[in-house]
Motif scaffolding. Structure first.
Motif, PDB file in Angstrom:
ATOM      1  N   UNK A  50       0.849  -1.136   0.052  1.00 56.27           N
ATOM      2  CA  UNK A  50       0.068   0.062  -0.125  1.00 56.27           C
ATOM      3  C   UNK A  50       1.025   1.236  -0.052  1.00 56.27           C
ATOM      4  N   UNK A  51       0.447   2.316  -0.919  1.00 58.26           N
ATOM      5  CA  UNK A  51       1.219   3.516  -1.039  1.00 58.26           C
ATOM      6  C   UNK A  51       2.431   3.390  -1.866  1.00 58.26           C
ATOM      7  N   UNK A  52       2.689   2.321  -2.388  1.00 58.10           N
ATOM      8  CA  UNK A  52       3.779   2.159  -3.310  1.00 58.10           C
ATOM      9  C   UNK A  52       3.345   2.226  -4.717  1.00 58.10           C
ATOM     10  N   UNK A  53       4.094   2.831  -5.683  1.00 56.43           N
ATOM     11  CA  UNK A  53       3.874   3.235  -7.208  1.00 56.43           C
ATOM     12  C   UNK A  53       4.210   1.626  -7.919  1.00 56.43           C
ATOM     13  N   UNK A  54       3.772   1.785  -9.173  1.00 53.77           N
ATOM     14  CA  UNK A  54       3.949   0.892  -9.900  1.00 53.77           C
ATOM     15  C   UNK A  54       5.662   0.901 -10.250  1.00 53.77           C
ATOM     16  N   UNK A  95       8.018   2.246  -8.448  1.00 53.49           N
ATOM     17  CA  UNK A  95       8.783   1.894  -7.283  1.00 53.49           C
ATOM     18  C   UNK A  95       8.723   0.470  -7.046  1.00 53.49           C
ATOM     19  N   UNK A  96       7.828  -0.184  -7.158  1.00 59.55           N
ATOM     20  CA  UNK A  96       7.461  -1.547  -6.955  1.00 59.55           C
ATOM     21  C   UNK A  96       8.711  -2.239  -7.989  1.00 59.55           C
ATOM     22  N   UNK A  97       8.528  -2.082  -9.105  1.00 57.47           N
ATOM     23  CA  UNK A  97       9.467  -2.807 -10.049  1.00 57.47           C
ATOM     24  C   UNK A  97      11.101  -2.495  -9.740  1.00 57.47           C
ATOM     25  N   UNK A  98      11.127  -1.169  -9.401  1.00 57.40           N
ATOM     26  CA  UNK A  98      12.427  -0.807  -9.221  1.00 57.40           C
ATOM     27  C   UNK A  98      13.146  -1.600  -7.824  1.00 57.40           C
ATOM     28  N   UNK A  99      12.239  -1.582  -6.795  1.00 58.01           N
ATOM     29  CA  UNK A  99      12.511  -2.440  -5.536  1.00 58.01           C
ATOM     30  C   UNK A  99      12.877  -3.942  -5.946  1.00 58.01           C
ATOM     31  N   UNK A 100      11.961  -4.525  -6.694  1.00 58.79           N
ATOM     32  CA  UNK A 100      12.294  -5.910  -7.253  1.00 58.79           C
ATOM     33  C   UNK A 100      13.686  -6.071  -7.737  1.00 58.79           C
ATOM     34  N   UNK A 101      13.835  -5.161  -8.751  1.00 54.03           N
ATOM     35  CA  UNK A 101      15.071  -5.136  -9.429  1.00 54.03           C
ATOM     36  C   UNK A 101      16.250  -5.248  -8.603  1.00 54.03           C
ATOM     37  N   UNK A 139       7.410   1.210 -20.883  1.00 52.51           N
ATOM     38  CA  UNK A 139       8.509   1.834 -20.296  1.00 52.51           C
ATOM     39  C   UNK A 139       9.135   1.157 -19.048  1.00 52.51           C
ATOM     40  N   UNK A 140       8.661   0.358 -18.148  1.00 56.41           N
ATOM     41  CA  UNK A 140       9.338  -0.187 -16.902  1.00 56.41           C
ATOM     42  C   UNK A 140       9.940  -1.420 -17.561  1.00 56.41           C
ATOM     43  N   UNK A 141       9.023  -2.235 -18.627  1.00 55.29           N
ATOM     44  CA  UNK A 141       9.789  -3.546 -19.064  1.00 55.29           C
ATOM     45  C   UNK A 141      11.047  -3.025 -19.828  1.00 55.29           C
ATOM     46  N   UNK A 142      11.099  -2.154 -20.596  1.00 51.58           N
ATOM     47  CA  UNK A 142      12.117  -1.932 -21.571  1.00 51.58           C
ATOM     48  C   UNK A 142      13.350  -1.279 -20.488  1.00 51.58           C
ATOM     49  N   UNK A 143      13.187  -0.494 -19.289  1.00 55.82           N
ATOM     50  CA  UNK A 143      14.210  -0.192 -18.583  1.00 55.82           C
ATOM     51  C   UNK A 143      14.905  -1.363 -17.947  1.00 55.82           C
ATOM     52  N   UNK A 161       7.637  10.956 -14.410  1.00 60.16           N
ATOM     53  CA  UNK A 161       6.595  10.801 -14.959  1.00 60.16           C
ATOM     54  C   UNK A 161       5.626   9.837 -14.521  1.00 60.16           C
ATOM     55  N   UNK A 162       6.342   8.496 -13.679  1.00 56.30           N
ATOM     56  CA  UNK A 162       5.411   7.405 -13.344  1.00 56.30           C
ATOM     57  C   UNK A 162       5.284   7.374 -11.807  1.00 56.30           C
ATOM     58  N   UNK A 163       6.071   8.378 -11.011  1.00 55.67           N
ATOM     59  CA  UNK A 163       6.137   8.272  -9.519  1.00 55.67           C
ATOM     60  C   UNK A 163       4.638   8.280  -8.732  1.00 55.67           C
ATOM     61  N   UNK A 164       3.637   9.165  -9.519  1.00 57.33           N
ATOM     62  CA  UNK A 164       2.394   9.148  -8.886  1.00 57.33           C
ATOM     63  C   UNK A 164       1.239   8.212  -9.499  1.00 57.33           C
ATOM     64  N   UNK A 165       1.783   7.556 -10.547  1.00 57.40           N
ATOM     65  CA  UNK A 165       0.904   6.625 -11.377  1.00 57.40           C
ATOM     66  C   UNK A 165       0.787   5.230 -10.659  1.00 57.40           C
ATOM     67  N   UNK A 166      -0.560   4.917 -10.549  1.00 53.81           N
ATOM     68  CA  UNK A 166      -0.748   3.401 -10.075  1.00 53.81           C
ATOM     69  C   UNK A 166      -0.316   3.225  -8.563  1.00 53.81           C
ATOM     70  N   UNK A 167      -0.466   4.163  -7.925  1.00 56.79           N
ATOM     71  CA  UNK A 167      -0.107   4.108  -6.262  1.00 56.79           C
ATOM     72  C   UNK A 167      -1.282   3.131  -5.627  1.00 56.79           C
ATOM     73  N   UNK A 168      -0.852   1.952  -5.136  1.00 56.96           N
ATOM     74  CA  UNK A 168      -1.882   1.257  -4.189  1.00 56.96           C
ATOM     75  C   UNK A 168      -2.466   1.939  -3.265  1.00 56.96           C
TER      76      UNK A 168
END
Length: 215
Positions: free
Chosen positions: A84-88, A90-96, A163-167, A206-213
């Motif tokens: 909760x409170x984590x954006x898409x 941030x989640x992909x970055x944390x996992x990586x 964007x996230x998958x290509x990063x 651009x994505x930091x506020x996108x899809x925040x749980x």
């Protein structure tokens, strides 16, 4: 295809057989070329029947991809399981970053020669390179579908997922290219987290506020 805790004897034997077939197939493909090796040759070298090979691996291409294909869904998994409170992003970055810390073979940070052989086979075989591309696109679409369900905006979901998958793909390819060029895994891993942080920072604005749980 790692051994699972609590697995019974029968299941362990099946897993051992699958791993033997897998390693034998990759070794033969690397030595002779994917197209020059038959499934019967793999079966003979693995001391199993041709039917057994197909029971474990549905196609010849699966002999390379089946054990690793699940990783193309890693970004979707990261977003699906985010806090909760984590954006898409941030989640992909944390996992990586966690995968970097664990020297995960799926992102190119593993010193085992066998992992390098798999990449060598894929890069030398057009049909396998095509499958890697298609699998990556499927992973991006899986993530886009998840984000569409949450946000209701398919267009932005497709943009974010791509964007996230290509990063991730760019970072993984950098790991492979540097190791192929002669750097050790330790050398590449030493600044991998820093490079990942910089890469994800490029899109975070651009994505930091996108899809925040929501909590």
């Amino acid at each position: 295809m790692a051994f699972a805790e609590g697995m019974g004897l029968r299941e362990r034997k099946k897993l051992q057989t699958a791993m033997r077939i897998y390693r034998t197939a990759v070794a033969l493909f690397d030595e002779k070329g994917f197209d020059a090796v038959s499934v019967q040759e793999i079966a003979d070298a693995s001391e199993v029947s041709k039917m057994t090979v197909f029971n474990y691996f549905g196609t010849k291409e699966d002999l390379v991809f089946k054990p690793m294909e699940n990783h193309f869904s890693d970004p979707a998994r990261a977003v699906r399981d985010r806090k909760p409170g984590e954006s898409a992003v941030d989640a992909v970055r944390r996992q990586f970053l966690e995968m970097i810390d664990g020297r995960d073979p799926s992102i190119g940070l593993n010193a085992e020669p066998f992992a390098r052989r798999i990449r060598s086979v894929i890069m030398a075989t057009p049909v396998l390179r095509d499958r890697a591309y298609v699998s990556a696109e499927k992973g991006a679409l899986e993530l886009a579908g998840l984000l569409t369900e949450e946000t209701g905006d398919r267009t932005l979901a497709l943009i974010a997922a791509s964007t996230l998958t290509h990063v991730r793909q760019a970072l993984v390819e950098e790991h492979h290219l540097r190791i192929d060029a002669g750097e050790s895994v330790d050398e590449v891993a030493a600044d991998a987290a820093e490079r990942a942080e910089r890469a994800f920072a490029l899109v975070a604005g651009g994505l930091s506020g996108y899809a925040v749980r929501q909590a």
